[in-house]
Design a protein around this motif. Structure first.
Motif, short mmCIF file in Angstrom:
data_model
loop_
_atom_site.label_atom_id
_atom_site.label_comp_id
_atom_site.label_asym_id
_atom_site.label_seq_id
_atom_site.Cartn_x
_atom_site.Cartn_y
_atom_site.Cartn_z
N VAL A 72 34.97 102.52 68.81
CA VAL A 72 34.34 101.27 68.39
C VAL A 72 35.33 100.58 67.45
CG1 VAL A 72 32.40 100.16 67.25
CG2 VAL A 72 32.03 102.28 68.53
N ASP A 76 33.63 95.07 66.48
CA ASP A 76 32.39 95.33 67.21
C ASP A 76 31.36 96.03 66.34
OD1 ASP A 76 33.45 94.15 69.45
OD2 ASP A 76 33.98 96.03 70.44
N HIS A 209 29.48 100.32 78.51
CA HIS A 209 29.28 99.43 77.35
C HIS A 209 27.87 98.84 77.36
CE1 HIS A 209 33.55 99.84 76.56
NE2 HIS A 209 33.80 99.47 77.80
N THR A 212 24.04 99.84 72.25
CA THR A 212 24.23 99.34 70.89
C THR A 212 23.65 100.36 69.94
OG1 THR A 212 24.13 97.02 71.59
CG2 THR A 212 23.76 97.49 69.26
N ALA A 234 30.89 93.65 72.50
CA ALA A 234 31.37 92.49 71.74
C ALA A 234 30.41 91.31 71.84
CB ALA A 234 32.76 92.09 72.22
N ILE A 237 27.29 91.90 69.59
CA ILE A 237 27.60 91.76 68.18
C ILE A 237 27.85 90.30 67.82
CG2 ILE A 237 29.22 92.40 66.36
CD1 ILE A 237 27.29 94.65 67.31
N GLU A 238 28.50 89.57 68.71
CA GLU A 238 28.76 88.15 68.46
C GLU A 238 27.45 87.38 68.33
OE1 GLU A 238 31.26 85.18 67.49
OE2 GLU A 238 31.98 87.15 68.15
#
Length: 378
Positions: A72, A76, A209, A212, A234, A237-238
């Motif tokens: 990670v 991220d 992926h 989370t 990504a 998280i964004e």
């Protein structure tokens, strides 16, 4: 209600998930706080980036690699105000009203409260002593067409204390990969293991992926610090970062630096090991007392870590009635109905062994046992 009860000194409370206050590293935190102010005081009192303090995210990135065998990168990782904020952010990122959210049956009531605001349709995944049952999950995924995400606690689950077996983790990830369903893996108690070998997290087994990961320092350092984190794809998280900016701009710059300094300069692993050993002792005392005082037709889990024991009563018994009588003896626990968002099963309750000392654990369990004998066999 339960947190109010714990503030009353005469009440023996097995209700909340409070860590033992004697585990709080007050002197070490005070020392690193002085150091933070001496070295970085202005930045510690200023607004910070919404993604979080970079040295803390770098530490966590290394921790994932070295302890969980999961890769990670710091970008991220999103630092949150406790993992409870992470749960809220994930619901806001993923869920629209009516979307199907799969949860363990039973599941963490605090998470359900956070998810409720997004108005999902819950589906409970049946469990046994090894975790979520793969055949039941396969049937759910084959028949439910609007599954947006799956929320799970594989290690020392709240409320049951169950730890998923390796085989169950692997089969779960096979099904998740097949259907490409996002997973929210909550890990608040995973470091508090006092027996057995650590197993790979779902994050470590994630090849597509989809996972989370939610972590927190509330159970290992202090809940008052309110430091947790999300680690995920990504794009997740964004989006969570964008929502967090609107909610609170950023997590406390000062507290993030306090935690980072503690992790870098103190013996964090030794501190956590000492916490786990204390909880092992209290867990053992509670189990011994339950064996001595609870009726033979009452059953319970025997966790290998974490904070909770899950108690099963006979089918026709309502744990809320037991609680009503226990409260008259100044003993509190959490009835199980609220942990089941769909089936609302009433014949379970949760006991916490972390926050009371051994003498109060023995006394409280004895009193609950007396109530159970009166109710079940009078």
């Amino acid at each position: 209600m339960l947190l109010k009860l714990t503030a009353q000194p005469e009440v023996i409370s097995f209700g909340g998930g409070l860590p033992a206050p004697e585990t709080f590293p007050i002197e070490t935190l005070a020392a690193v706080t002085q150091e933070v102010f001496a070295k970085d005081g202005v930045a510690a009192l200023q607004y910070g980036p919404s993604r979080g303090y970079l040295p803390l995210r770098k530490y966590l990135s290394d921790w994932f690699q070295n302890h969980l065998q999961a890769t990670v990168v710091p970008d991220d990782i999103l630092i949150t105000a406790g993992s409870q904020q992470g749960l809220d952010l994930l619901a806001r990122v993923f869920l629209d009203p009516g979307d199907v959210l799969l949860v363990e049956g039973p599941s963490y009531i605090g998470a359900l409260n956070a998810f409720d605001l997004a108005q999902p349709t819950y589906v409970e995944m049946p469990m046994d002593e090894e975790g979520v049952i793969p055949e039941a999950l396969a049937e759910i995924l084959a028949t439910q067409k609007k599954v947006k995400a799956i929320y799970v606690i594989p290690d020392f689950q709240n409320p049951t204390g169950i730890t998923w077996s390796l085989a169950r983790r692997q089969k779960f990830m096979e099904l998740v990969n097949q259907y490409e369903i996002p997973v929210w893996e909550d890990h608040p108690y995973g470091e508090l293991r006092f027996s057995g070998e650590a197993l790979p997290t779902l994050k470590a087994l994630d090849t597509k992926h989809l996972v989370t990961f939610l972590g927190t320092f509330s159970k290992t350092l202090s809940p008052g610090l309110r430091i947790g984190y999300l680690a995920g794809p990504a794009e997740v998280i964004e989006r969570a970062d964008f929502i967090k900016q609107a909610a609170d701009l950023s997590t406390s710059s000062l507290v993030q630096r306090q935690v980072a300094a503690f992790l870098q300069e103190a013996d964090y692993e030794g501190h956590v090991a000492a916490n786990a050993d204390l909880y092992r002792q209290r867990h053992d005392v509670m189990l011994t007392a339950m064996q001595q005082h609870f009726p033979a037709d009452v059953h319970w889990t025997e966790p290998r870590g974490g904070l909770f024991i899950w108690v099963e009563l006979p089918k026709d018994c309502d744990a809320r009635d037991v609680l009503t009588q226990a409260l008259q003896e100044n003993v509190a626990f959490t009835p199980g109905e609220g942990f089941f968002p769909v089936t609302k099963q009433k014949n379970y309750f949760r006991l916490n062994y972390s926050s009371m000392d051994e003498a109060r654990i023995r006394e409280g369990i004895r009193k609950i046992g007396e109530v159970l004998h009166r109710m079940l066999h009078s």
